[in-house]
Design a protein around this motif. Structure first.
Motif, short mmCIF file in Angstrom:
data_model
loop_
_atom_site.label_atom_id
_atom_site.label_comp_id
_atom_site.label_asym_id
_atom_site.label_seq_id
_atom_site.Cartn_x
_atom_site.Cartn_y
_atom_site.Cartn_z
N LYS A 41 2.56 4.64 0.99
CA LYS A 41 2.88 5.51 2.12
C LYS A 41 2.93 6.95 1.65
O LYS A 41 2.48 7.87 2.33
N GLU B 149 -5.19 7.38 -1.41
CA GLU B 149 -5.21 8.76 -0.92
C GLU B 149 -3.83 9.19 -0.42
O GLU B 149 -3.50 10.39 -0.45
N ASN B 150 -3.01 8.24 0.04
CA ASN B 150 -1.68 8.59 0.53
C ASN B 150 -0.74 9.05 -0.59
O ASN B 150 0.27 9.69 -0.33
N TYR C 187 0.85 -1.18 0.00
CA TYR C 187 0.00 0.00 0.00
C TYR C 187 0.89 1.24 0.00
O TYR C 187 2.07 1.18 0.38
N THR D 85 -8.17 -1.46 -5.53
CA THR D 85 -7.41 -0.23 -5.29
C THR D 85 -7.60 0.34 -3.90
O THR D 85 -6.71 1.04 -3.39
N ALA D 86 -8.71 0.06 -3.25
CA ALA D 86 -8.94 0.61 -1.90
C ALA D 86 -7.86 0.13 -0.94
O ALA D 86 -7.39 0.88 -0.07
N GLU D 87 -7.44 -1.14 -1.12
CA GLU D 87 -6.41 -1.71 -0.26
C GLU D 87 -5.06 -1.03 -0.42
O GLU D 87 -4.18 -1.14 0.44
N LYS E 147 -4.54 2.12 -0.41
CA LYS E 147 -4.58 3.43 0.25
C LYS E 147 -4.14 4.53 -0.73
O LYS E 147 -3.17 5.27 -0.50
#
Length: 532
Positions: free
Chosen positions: A173, A337-338, A171, A331-333, A335
């Motif tokens: 960072k 947005e980071n 994911y 894609t949610a897994e 992350k």
């Protein structure tokens, strides 16, 4: 420059000379001696890798291997979250493990069963065909053994090419950093100049009582421990039709529940012909209906409730319920947005331009892309081309038009280009001619098989150069048939050129060279003889 050249030769000679540049050999040992030493020396030292790939499926692996061949340092993350029923698998992605490969093997098993019964018409002396039984466990074992061999070969291939394999859930960072969560819970951080998302998707479940607990998907069917028995397939896309088709061919009672239409996105006339043929072979269809609840009975069978278009509730008992209602991108897994990565709401897919996401150095290929063909060869080709653009000074972009595909239904459906509906919507009915015909495969003559659904059509411009816009074929070996015509369409095939092509006789593919009747003419498209 002369000094750099000399140093490059020293590095390419043997690993021990890496000390001369005060570089750890681990930064350079990914490259074959004498081939890419300068690429290693000039690589950006700010990051651990030139390319990190998230997803060990066809597209991600193709991009990774191509990038390494071009001198990049690459690592691939791959991690499979077990399905709700506990199914998991090895490296290689959906196609190898729970998609194209096991599907085609089970489709072939069904075709062989059909051939066994037909062989008596050709003089083969067999026991009473009614006594011939299929062994699900033996087929499952054979399929899984093949998959495991491919998993192993894939691992060896990555090791040979020096692509680092990281069995961890990745994911973001930040925009250049990935965290990898290992099976033991340990987390490690990795940085890269470029990141490629190739995570594909996983099957959806309906939000109804009992679905997650009692239902399975294509993630589970190919490794199912016991024979599926009487099966309800919910969903009439290509996965649903293919699964119901091979189950029926193996001798199991199969029913397809259709919410709206058959094979959404495909030519609808051809889709309905496929469904008609499946019904003729014994597959049951429940139209315009949705499941509402699944309950497990004391005998372990599943009581399924569904609602029809009029709101009436019905029920029946099945041994297996298989959901094939679409897939959701993983894609949610990640992350996203980071990394300030934008995804399409609901589907989770990435709306990229030429595989480029909204973040300049983050790319995506394969099924995770929004409104792109969800096909393994598409992901592979796009991945390779992307790697060449990133590391090989190429400018070639992926062409997503006129991509051929095949639905491996009992009587296969192959197509390339526009459907009849799409051609008319884009260009207008007055600009389009649709040539069509029914035909009789030679293989069907002796066993006197039903030929009523062997049909093809060619969609082309009316007038001008009469360029072919779409080709559609329902019949034996449809995938093999349509592949060659796909190449012709890439070369701007016209209808006159198609008619000038001499067919190979007797084959089903030659029927495309004989088609001459348009729908507009109203003439009967049924054949009069095998050589007419």
């Amino acid at each position: 420059m002369a000094t750099l050249t000399m140093l490059a030769r020293l590095v390419s000679f043997r690993p021990a000379h890496a000390k001369l540049l005060e570089l750890p050999w681990s930064r350079c040992d990914a490259f074959p001696y004498g081939k890419t030493a300068m690429a290693c020396i000039c690589s950006d030292q700010t990051f651990m890798y030139d390319l990190l790939v998230i997803g060990g499926g066809s597209g991600g692996l193709a991009a990774a291997k191509e990038a390494v061949d071009l001198g990049a340092k690459v690592a691939v993350f791959d991690y499979v979250t077990p399905s709700p029923q506990g199914s998991t698998w090895g490296l290689g992605g959906t196609c190898v493990n729970v998609g194209c490969i096991p599907k085609k093997l089970m489709h072939q098993a069904a075709l062989l069963g059909e051939a066994v019964h037909e062989s008596t018409f050709y003089g083969w002396q067999l026991p009473d065909p009614k006594t011939i039984q299929h062994d699900w466990e033996e087929l499952r074992t054979a399929v899984q053994n093949h998959i495991k061999s491919v998993n192993w070969t894939t691992r060896v291939d990555l090791r040979t090419k020096k692509v680092e394999y990281i069995n961890a859930e990745a994911y973001f960072k930040d925009e250049h950093t990935l965290c990898g969560k290992m099976k033991n819970g340990e987390q490690k951080t990795y940085t890269a100049k470029n990141i490629l998302i190739a995570v594909g998707g996983r099957p959806k479940y309906p939000d109804i009582p009992g679905a997650l607990k009692h239902g399975i998907t294509s993630d589970d069917i190919f490794s199912l421990k016991k024979a599926p028995g009487k099966t309800l397939v919910v969903g009439a896309g290509y996965i649903g039709l293919e699964c119901a088709g091979f189950l029926n061919g193996l001798g199991y009672d199969a029913t397809i529940m259709v919410r709206s239409i058959i094979l959404r996105g495909f030519d609808q006339q051809m889709a309905n012909i496929v469904a008609q043929e499946m019904e003729r072979r014994g597959v049951h269809f429940i139209y315009q209906a949705k499941p509402s609840k699944i309950e497990k009975q004391s005998d372990d069978r599943l009581l399924v409730y569904w609602v029809d278009k009029d709101g009436q509730t019905h029920q029946d008992v099945f041994d297996t319920v298989l959901f094939a209602i679409g897939r959701k991108a993983l894609t949610a897994e990640l992350k996203p947005e980071n990394a300030n990565l934008k995804v399409v709401p609901d589907s989770g897919k990435i709306d990229a331009v030429d595989e480029q996401t909204n973040v300049p150095h983050i790319y995506a290929v394969g099924d995770v892309l929004h409104k792109k063909p969800e096909l393994t060869p598409v992901a592979i080709h796009a991945g390779r081309l992307l790697a060449r653009r990133l590391f090989g000074n190429s400018t070639q972009q992926m062409d997503y038009t006129n991509v051929a595909t095949t639905v491996f239904s009992p009587l296969e459906y192959g197509c390339v280009g526009l459907s009849e509906e799409a051609a008319i919507a884009i260009h207008g009915d007055d600009k389009i001619d649709v040539y069509h015909m029914y035909y009789k495969p030679t293989e069907f003559f002796v066993p006197q098989k039903d030929v009523s659904n062997c049909y093809l059509k060619v969609v082309a411009f009316k007038g001008g150069d009469e360029r072919v816009l779409g080709m559609h074929f329902v019949g034996p070996h449809a995938g093999e048939v349509i592949q060659g015509f796909a190449a012709a369409m890439k070369c701007n095939l016209t209808f006159p050129k198609l008619k000038d092509t001499v067919g190979i006789h007797p084959t089903v593919a030659e029927e495309f060279t004989r088609v001459s009747i348009t729908k507009r003419s109203g003439l009967d498209p049924k054949p009069t003889s095998c050589c007419s």
